[in-house]
Design a protein around this motif. Structure first.
Motif, PDB file in Angstrom:
ATOM      1  N   UNK A 173       0.866  -1.154  -0.012  1.00 16.67           N
ATOM      2  CA  UNK A 173      -0.059  -0.015   0.208  1.00 16.67           C
ATOM      3  C   UNK A 173       0.844   1.426  -0.030  1.00 16.67           C
ATOM      4  N   UNK A 174       1.983   1.255   0.852  1.00 19.83           N
ATOM      5  CA  UNK A 174       2.703   2.562   0.748  1.00 19.83           C
ATOM      6  C   UNK A 174       3.413   2.732  -0.348  1.00 19.83           C
ATOM      7  N   UNK A 175       4.059   1.468  -0.964  1.00 24.82           N
ATOM      8  CA  UNK A 175       4.842   1.638  -2.174  1.00 24.82           C
ATOM      9  C   UNK A 175       3.948   2.329  -3.203  1.00 24.82           C
ATOM     10  N   UNK A 176       2.569   1.752  -3.312  1.00 27.59           N
ATOM     11  CA  UNK A 176       1.552   2.334  -4.362  1.00 27.59           C
ATOM     12  C   UNK A 176       1.688   3.892  -4.134  1.00 27.59           C
ATOM     13  N   UNK A 177       1.564   4.330  -3.021  1.00 29.21           N
ATOM     14  CA  UNK A 177       1.391   5.807  -2.995  1.00 29.21           C
ATOM     15  C   UNK A 177       2.588   6.457  -3.313  1.00 29.21           C
ATOM     16  N   UNK A 178       3.536   5.912  -2.865  1.00 26.28           N
ATOM     17  CA  UNK A 178       5.225   6.679  -3.167  1.00 26.28           C
ATOM     18  C   UNK A 178       5.151   6.595  -4.642  1.00 26.28           C
ATOM     19  N   UNK A 179       4.892   5.590  -5.379  1.00 25.19           N
ATOM     20  CA  UNK A 179       4.677   5.604  -7.116  1.00 25.19           C
ATOM     21  C   UNK A 179       3.790   6.358  -7.343  1.00 25.19           C
ATOM     22  N   UNK A 180       2.662   6.502  -6.913  1.00 20.94           N
ATOM     23  CA  UNK A 180       1.692   7.898  -7.447  1.00 20.94           C
ATOM     24  C   UNK A 180       1.808   9.002  -7.135  1.00 20.94           C
ATOM     25  N   UNK A 181       2.965   9.258  -6.121  1.00 17.97           N
ATOM     26  CA  UNK A 181       3.370  10.647  -5.762  1.00 17.97           C
ATOM     27  C   UNK A 181       5.031  11.006  -6.448  1.00 17.97           C
ATOM     28  N   UNK A 182       5.407   9.987  -7.228  1.00 10.46           N
ATOM     29  CA  UNK A 182       6.589   9.762  -7.942  1.00 10.46           C
ATOM     30  C   UNK A 182       7.893  10.421  -6.742  1.00 10.46           C
ATOM     31  N   UNK A 183       7.707   9.766  -5.607  1.00  4.43           N
ATOM     32  CA  UNK A 183       8.750  10.010  -4.760  1.00  4.43           C
ATOM     33  C   UNK A 183       9.818   9.012  -4.581  1.00  4.43           C
ATOM     34  N   UNK A 184      11.002   9.353  -5.077  1.00  2.00           N
ATOM     35  CA  UNK A 184      12.060   8.337  -5.012  1.00  2.00           C
ATOM     36  C   UNK A 184      12.394   7.833  -3.729  1.00  2.00           C
ATOM     37  N   UNK A 185      12.818   6.567  -3.509  1.00  2.00           N
ATOM     38  CA  UNK A 185      13.034   6.138  -1.951  1.00  2.00           C
ATOM     39  C   UNK A 185      14.051   4.948  -1.927  1.00  2.00           C
ATOM     40  N   UNK A 186      14.688   4.712  -0.928  1.00  2.00           N
ATOM     41  CA  UNK A 186      15.471   3.463  -0.534  1.00  2.00           C
ATOM     42  C   UNK A 186      14.504   2.581  -0.024  1.00  2.00           C
ATOM     43  N   UNK A 187      14.479   1.157  -0.743  1.00  2.00           N
ATOM     44  CA  UNK A 187      13.837   0.310  -0.048  1.00  2.00           C
ATOM     45  C   UNK A 187      14.705  -0.468   0.586  1.00  2.00           C
ATOM     46  N   UNK A 188      14.654  -0.989   1.959  1.00  2.00           N
ATOM     47  CA  UNK A 188      15.243  -1.792   2.828  1.00  2.00           C
ATOM     48  C   UNK A 188      14.650  -3.195   2.695  1.00  2.00           C
ATOM     49  N   UNK A 189      15.040  -4.170   2.044  1.00  2.00           N
ATOM     50  CA  UNK A 189      14.102  -5.562   2.428  1.00  2.00           C
ATOM     51  C   UNK A 189      14.589  -6.035   3.727  1.00  2.00           C
ATOM     52  N   UNK A 190      13.771  -6.632   4.370  1.00  2.00           N
ATOM     53  CA  UNK A 190      13.592  -7.423   5.493  1.00  2.00           C
ATOM     54  C   UNK A 190      12.968  -8.611   5.437  1.00  2.00           C
ATOM     55  N   UNK A 191      13.407  -9.370   4.352  1.00  2.00           N
ATOM     56  CA  UNK A 191      12.599 -10.608   4.096  1.00  2.00           C
ATOM     57  C   UNK A 191      12.780 -11.423   5.289  1.00  2.00           C
ATOM     58  N   UNK A 192      11.720 -12.481   5.243  1.00  2.00           N
ATOM     59  CA  UNK A 192      11.626 -13.555   6.304  1.00  2.00           C
ATOM     60  C   UNK A 192      12.737 -14.664   6.242  1.00  2.00           C
ATOM     61  N   UNK A 193      13.528 -14.880   7.068  1.00  2.00           N
ATOM     62  CA  UNK A 193      14.619 -15.533   6.995  1.00  2.00           C
ATOM     63  C   UNK A 193      14.551 -17.165   7.262  1.00  2.00           C
ATOM     64  N   UNK A 194      13.530 -17.257   8.125  1.00  2.00           N
ATOM     65  CA  UNK A 194      13.423 -18.767   8.570  1.00  2.00           C
ATOM     66  C   UNK A 194      11.826 -18.967   9.062  1.00  2.00           C
ATOM     67  N   UNK A 195      11.446 -20.337   9.347  1.00  2.00           N
ATOM     68  CA  UNK A 195      10.089 -20.432   9.662  1.00  2.00           C
ATOM     69  C   UNK A 195       9.622 -19.687  11.011  1.00  2.00           C
ATOM     70  N   UNK A 196      10.437 -19.349  11.943  1.00  2.00           N
ATOM     71  CA  UNK A 196      10.073 -18.623  13.193  1.00  2.00           C
ATOM     72  C   UNK A 196       9.846 -17.252  12.434  1.00  2.00           C
ATOM     73  N   UNK A 197      10.110 -16.754  11.374  1.00  2.00           N
ATOM     74  CA  UNK A 197       9.871 -15.190  11.202  1.00  2.00           C
ATOM     75  C   UNK A 197       8.314 -15.173  10.486  1.00  2.00           C
TER      76      UNK A 197
END
Length: 261
Positions: A173-197
């Motif tokens: 949802x947030x990325x969609x708004x950033x796109x529509x507003x043409x706001x550049x940003x740094x995206x920090x991935x915090x992917x799930x690393x194991x089943x406990x996440x």
């Protein structure tokens, strides 16, 4: 205006259509010295393919939104690569500039994967991204067109920073708004690393106190996010232009619309 929770349901359904891609990733990424730059827009199914792999590799990267009707970064893509086609990847570490989602995916695995090979699951996408396109429609086609009210408005002086992962409906949802507003940003991935996440921060599959994988990327970003001790909650946005630090997608969207909309 569609109620925020309806948007969450749509974004979740869109994530489900991808079959779980864009949620999990390596805890030990090969992060390049200079940030990768991705020119794309949230609603593009071809761009989505690349973002899913970025999450799998757990890479941070700069996003330059290029929604349809955009006036800022679309022309940059034409100047840099000669064509106005998306996604478009710029890697200043190697000097490479790439179009075509499949070519970009092979490139990412070759240079930033563990063994230089593209896994079979990601090596042969169908020519027409029917499933991903369905996900875009389910999500209300958000992040496809520019918000016409902000055309020609200057971008923030410093890049906004956003923590999340591709399949997170709240982050979508947030990325969609950033796109529509043409706001550049740094995206920090915090992917799930194991089943406990797995699961949201307040309802994980593993009960009890959340402890991130030792030495993993999530452990390193906990002090940055710091809302709940030793836990990860996305999206999280930091705006160095104003000093704002925000959790909760609805609060972030309201902030972006008020500050830049």
């Amino acid at each position: 205006m569609v109620h925020h929770q309806i948007k969450v349901v749509q974004a979740l359904a869109s994530a489900i259509t991808a079959g779980g891609r864009g949620a999990n990733g390596t805890p030990f990424p090969n992060q390049p010295e200079k940030a990768l730059k991705l020119y794309e827009f949230e609603g593009s199914p071809f761009c989505r393919r690349v973002r899913e792999v970025m999450t799998l590799l757990n890479l941070d990267y700069e996003v330059y939104p290029c929604p349809k009707g955009g006036t800022k970064y679309r022309k940059q893509v034409k100047e840099l690569g000669g064509k106005m086609r998306f996604p478009f990847l710029v890697d200043e570490n190697t000097g490479e500039k790439l179009y075509e989602s499949q070519d970009i995916i092979h490139y990412l695995f070759k240079h930033y994967g563990k063994n230089g090979k593209t896994p079979k699951k990601y090596a042969h996408y169908p020519k027409y991204p029917v499933v991903a396109f369905a996900g875009t429609l389910i999500n209300g086609a958000r992040g496809v067109w520019i918000d016409k009210k902000i055309v020609n408005r200057a971008a923030p002086e410093q890049l906004i920073e956003l923590w999340g992962f591709e399949a997170s409906p709240y982050t979508r949802i947030v990325r969609g708004v950033l796109t529509e507003l043409e706001i550049p940003f740094v995206f920090h991935n915090v992917a799930k690393e194991r089943w406990q996440d797995q699961g949201p921060s307040v309802l994980r599959l593993k009960p009890g106190k959340y402890i991130p994988l030792t030495g993993g990327k999530r452990e390193k970003v906990v002090p940055v996010m710091g809302r709940v001790k030793n836990d990860i909650q996305v999206p999280y946005l930091v705006d160095p232009n104003t000093g704002a630090q925000l959790f909760e997608s609805e609060s972030i969207v309201n902030y972006l619309q008020k500050q830049y909309g």
